[in-house]
Design a protein around this motif. Structure first.
Motif: not given
Length: 296
Positions: A2, A5, A10, A234-235, A238
């Motif tokens: 991650y 981020l 982001w 975000a998930r 990833a």
């Protein structure tokens, strides 16, 4: 996994999500404040609107400065109307219909003068800008039951002769030329003796809470959903990055198994060695072995 981020893109998304959520929280709190005001008004109506009228002497000070919890209190007064001081108040819609309210000074037997709002009149058909007729109050000594209402602010706009822009009691007193109690006025509930021709009585205020609670919960939910959406995005980012990494490793492994090696002039595919001729092998067997070695 991650680390993306912490990129500027982001972090910008996160800032936008926080701003949106803060706005939603602010709107939700505003709706909660409006709900609190509505509930307080409902409580005043429930407690005071139909309660037993109290004598004027007990609540005289409320006509000078009205406490919020005493609004809608029923008060009984005795005195006489000043018909010459009667006025109509402009722009007073009722149930979606435009109209006027009729206010009259009421001189209490104890010497004070208060304002009584006797009711509502629709707009006229004969004279534009005024009702067709304005019913006169009863003459002589009258017993009035009225509900306390706060004085209204000045609207900074004029009105034709015989009319008021609002129930601004201080301005009304200055126009009449004698003192009025300027903290509150009375909205008529009943009067005795009664007269046949009366303005329309005011309906009881609504005691429904309305939709403020549901709106506030919706705004709070929107703020939470913004962060849920950010986390979901975000998930997915990833997961896509992990899939891309796996694909790259798989392609690298396929390249090694295909027997690709580097030459000074570039990658060259390895060729299978041609098997040696076996002893005592027939010509046909030798030909098959050569074809197998060449991949046919």
């Amino acid at each position: 996994m991650y680390r993306f981020l912490f990129s500027s893109k982001w972090l910008g998304y996160l800032l936008l999500a926080a701003i949106f959520a803060a706005a939603c929280v602010g709107l939700g709190r505003w709706q909660m404040d409006r709900r609190a005001e509505t509930l307080a008004e409902i409580n005043r109506v429930t407690s005071n609107y139909s309660a037993t009228p109290v004598p004027f002497a007990e609540v005289k000070d409320q006509f000078g400065s009205l406490a919020a919890d005493r609004e809608w209190t029923q008060v009984e007064l005795q005195g006489n109307y000043d018909v010459a001081g009667q006025r109509i108040v402009r722009n007073r819609p009722l149930n979606g219909q435009p109209g006027y309210e009729v206010v009259v000074p009421f001189k209490v037997v104890t010497g004070e003068t208060v304002v009584i709002d006797r009711g509502w009149l629709p707009i006229g058909n004969n004279n534009p800008g005024s009702p067709d007729t304005v019913p006169a109050p009863p003459q002589g000594t009258v017993t009035v039951v009225a509900r306390l209402r706060p004085a209204e602010p000045e609207l900074q706009r004029g009105a034709p002769e015989g009319q008021l822009a609002s129930i601004d009691l201080a301005a009304y007193s200055a126009e009449l030329g004698y003192p009025l109690m300027t903290g509150a006025y009375g909205q008529l509930a009943s009067e005795s003796p009664a007269v046949a021709d009366m303005p329309f009585p005011f309906p009881k205020p609504s005691t429904e809470e309305g939709t403020h609670l549901s709106y506030s919960l919706q705004w709070f939910a929107f703020g939470v959903l913004m962060f849920i959406g950010f986390g979901y995005a975000a998930r997915q980012q990833a997961r896509n990055a992990a899939i891309d990494a796996e694909d790259a490793e798989a392609q690298a492994g396929d390249g090694d198994s295909a027997g690709v090696f580097m030459h000074s002039s570039g990658p060259v595919a390895r060729r299978r060695p041609v098997p040696r001729k076996r002893k005592n092998a027939t010509a046909e067997e030798e030909e098959d072995a050569i074809l197998d070695a060449q991949g046919f």
